[in-house]
Design a protein around this motif. Structure first.
Motif: not given
Length: 432
Positions: A160-161, A315-318, A326-330
Motif C-alpha cells: 500500500v506504500n 502516485g500512491n496506491m489507494t 480474476g485480475y487484481v487491479h491497483a
C-alpha cells in the motif's frame, strides 16, 4: 439365529441414525458459516444369504459425503476483496504459516473468503488463508504459466506504500493554426505550444512545439513548419516537419501533405510520427491527410483544440479490486490503474472427491481427478465476484425435517432392540 440377527440389525440402525444425526447437527451448526458445504448421510442395506429357508437380517450401513459442488447464495458486502466464485471453480489459497516459513506452500481450495491485507501486505482471511495468484509483469501482462500445477502461483502481496509512475509513450495534437498567418501580408510571427509529458522516472518534462508560417511573395502559402524540442535536452531539435494544408472547397483546412525534415517519418496511414525524447520514443499523432481530427488551418485563431497523451506522474496506491476475470487491479491517486496479479479458478472432474479441511478449504486427491487452472470465466468455470461472500449451502428447514425423521427412526430401532430383548426373555423363561 433370526432373533440374534434382528438384534444386530437394530444396533446397526441405531449406529446409522446416530451418524446421520451427527451430519445433521454439523449442517445446522454451520448454517451461518460462509462457504460451508453440507454433509449428506446415505443409508445402504446389508443383505445376508439365507440358510435353510430362514431369513437373516443384514442391517444397514451409512456413508457420508460432503457435497462440495453445491453452492450457497451470494450476499453483498462492503469490502472490495471479499470474493466469491459464481459458478464452477475454486479460489487457490495457502496457509499463512507455510508462507511465513518460506519453504513453499501447499495449494488448498475454497469458494469464498474475506481477504484483507495483513502486516506484510498479503491478502489474508481471519482464518489465516492467503490468496494465491500469478504476478503480472511491469507492463501489466500475465506471463504464460503451467496450468496443471500450482508451482507458478504466488501469495498475493499488496504494497500500500507503493509508488508508481507511467511514462508517456503516445500523444495526439489537435491544434488549429490561423489561415490568415500564411498570407503575404502577415507578419510571420511563430506560434508556440508547450505539451507536458512524463519521463521514465515520473518526472514532468515538456515538448516545446513551434509553428513557423511560410510567408509567400503574394497570396497564401497554406504552409507551416513544425519544430519540436525537448526540455530534457535543451537546444536540440528532435523533429521538424513541413505541413501543407488544403484550401479547396471540400477539404479546406485539412492536411494535404506532410514532409519530414528531421525526426521519425510521417505515416500517412496512422497520421503519426515518432520522435525520440531523452527517455525514449514518443508517438505523436497530428491527423491523417484530409482528416479534420488533428492539426487544421482555419479562420484566424490559434487554438489547441484537443491535446491528449498517456502516462502519469508518480502516485500512491489507494486501493485494490478484483474483476470478474480474476485480475487484481491497483488504483493510484493519480487516476491510473495497474494490473498486478491474476487469480485463476481451479477445476477438476469430481469436486466431491476432494479432501476437506478446516475453514471451508479442500485439497485435490486421486478421487477428485486431475485439476486444471483456468482463467475465470473461461472453459467450464464461472467468474469471480468481488464485494460478495457465499452463504452456507445448508437449508435449515430441510435439516430440521430430516432431524425429525432421524429421531423417529432412531426410536423405532430402539424399540426393535427392546422387543428382541423381551422375546429373548420369553425364550429364557421356557426353561422354568
Amino acid at each position: 439365529m433370526t432373533i440374534s440377527s434382528s438384534l444386530n440389525a437394530g444396533v446397526a440402525g441405531l449406529s446409522a441414525n446416530a451418524s446421520k444425526l451427527a451430519a445433521i447437527s454439523d449442517n445446522i451448526a454451520n448454517s451461518a458459516t460462509y462457504g460451508y458445504k453440507r454433509i449428506e448421510a446415505d443409508f445402504h442395506s446389508m443383505v445376508n444369504s439365507s440358510h435353510g429357508g430362514s431369513y437373516t437380517a443384514g442391517g444397514v450401513r451409512v456413508t457420508s459425503q460432503r457435497l462440495i459442488d453445491q453452492r450457497g447464495s451470494l450476499v453483498s458486502t462492503s469490502n472490495p476483496t471479499d470474493l466469491a466464485v459464481r459458478g464452477r471453480g475454486f479460489l487457490p489459497v495457502a496457509s499463512a504459516s507455510e508462507v511465513a516459513i518460506g519453504n513453499g506452500h501447499q495449494m488448498m481450495l475454497t469458494t469464498t473468503g474475506s481477504f484483507r491485507t495483513d502486516g506484510q501486505g498479503y491478502l489474508t482471511t481471519e482464518s489465516n488463508l492467503i490468496l494465491l495468484g500469478w504476478p503480472a509483469l511491469p507492463d501489466g501482462s500475465i506471463p504464460a504459466n503451467p496450468r496443471d500445477t500450482s508451482t507458478g502461483l504466488r501469495p498475493i502481496q499488496i504494497n500500500v506504500n507503493q509508488f508508481s509512475g507511467d511514462p508517456t509513450t503516445r500523444m495526439s495534437l489537435g491544434v488549429n493554426l490561423p489561415a490568415t498567418e500564411t498570407a503575404a501580408t502577415a507578419d510571420g510571427a511563430p506560434r508556440d505550444l508547450s505539451v507536458e509529458y512524463f519521463g521514465n522516472l515520473g518526472t514532468s518534462e515538456s515538448l516545446q512545439i513551434t509553428y513557423h508560417p511560410t510567408i509567400p511573395a503574394n497570396g497564401n502559402s497554406n504552409q507551416w513548419t513544425m519544430e519540436i524540442r525537448d526540455t530534457a535536452s535543451p537546444g536540440v531539435v528532435i523533429g521538424e516537419y513541413v505541413l501543407d494544408f488544403d484550401d479547396g472547397r471540400l477539404a479546406g483546412g485539412t492536411l494535404s501533405a506532410v514532409s519530414t525534415l528531421s525526426g521519425g517519418a510521417y505515416d500517412g496511414t496512422t497520421g503519426s510520427f515518432i520522435v525520440n525524447v531523452a527517455g525514449g520514443p514518443i508517438e505523436i499523432n497530428i491527423g491523417r491527410i484530409g482528416a479534420s481530427d488533428g492539426v487544421t488551418q482555419l479562420s484566424d485563431t490559434f487554438a489547441p483544440v484537443s491535446i491528449g497523451k498517456d502516462g502519469s506522474p508518480v502516485g500512491n496506491m489507494t486501493s485494490v479490486e478484483v474483476d470478474a476475470n480474476g485480475y487484481v487491479h491497483a488504483f493510484f491517486d493519480t487516476g491510473i490503474t495497474r494490473r498486478i496479479y491474476q487469480i485463476p479458478l481451479v477445476d477438476m472432474p469430481n469436486p466431491n472427491g476432494m479432501v476437506p479441511f478446516d475453514n471451508q478449504t479442500y485439497m485435490p486427491s486421486p478421487e477428485s481427478g486431475t485439476y486444471f487452472l483456468w482463467d475465470a470465466g473461461d472453459g467450464p468455470t464461472g467468474d469471480i465476484v468481488s464485494y460478495a461472500r457465499e452463504e452456507s449451502a445448508t437449508d435449515v428447514a430441510g435439516e430440521l425435517t430430516a432431524l425429525i425423521q432421524t429421531q423417529r427412526a432412531y426410536s423405532s430401532n430402539a424399540k426393535v432392540i427392546q422387543t428382541v430383548d423381551e422375546m429373548l426373555q420369553e425364550t429364557t423363561n421356557i426353561k422354568r
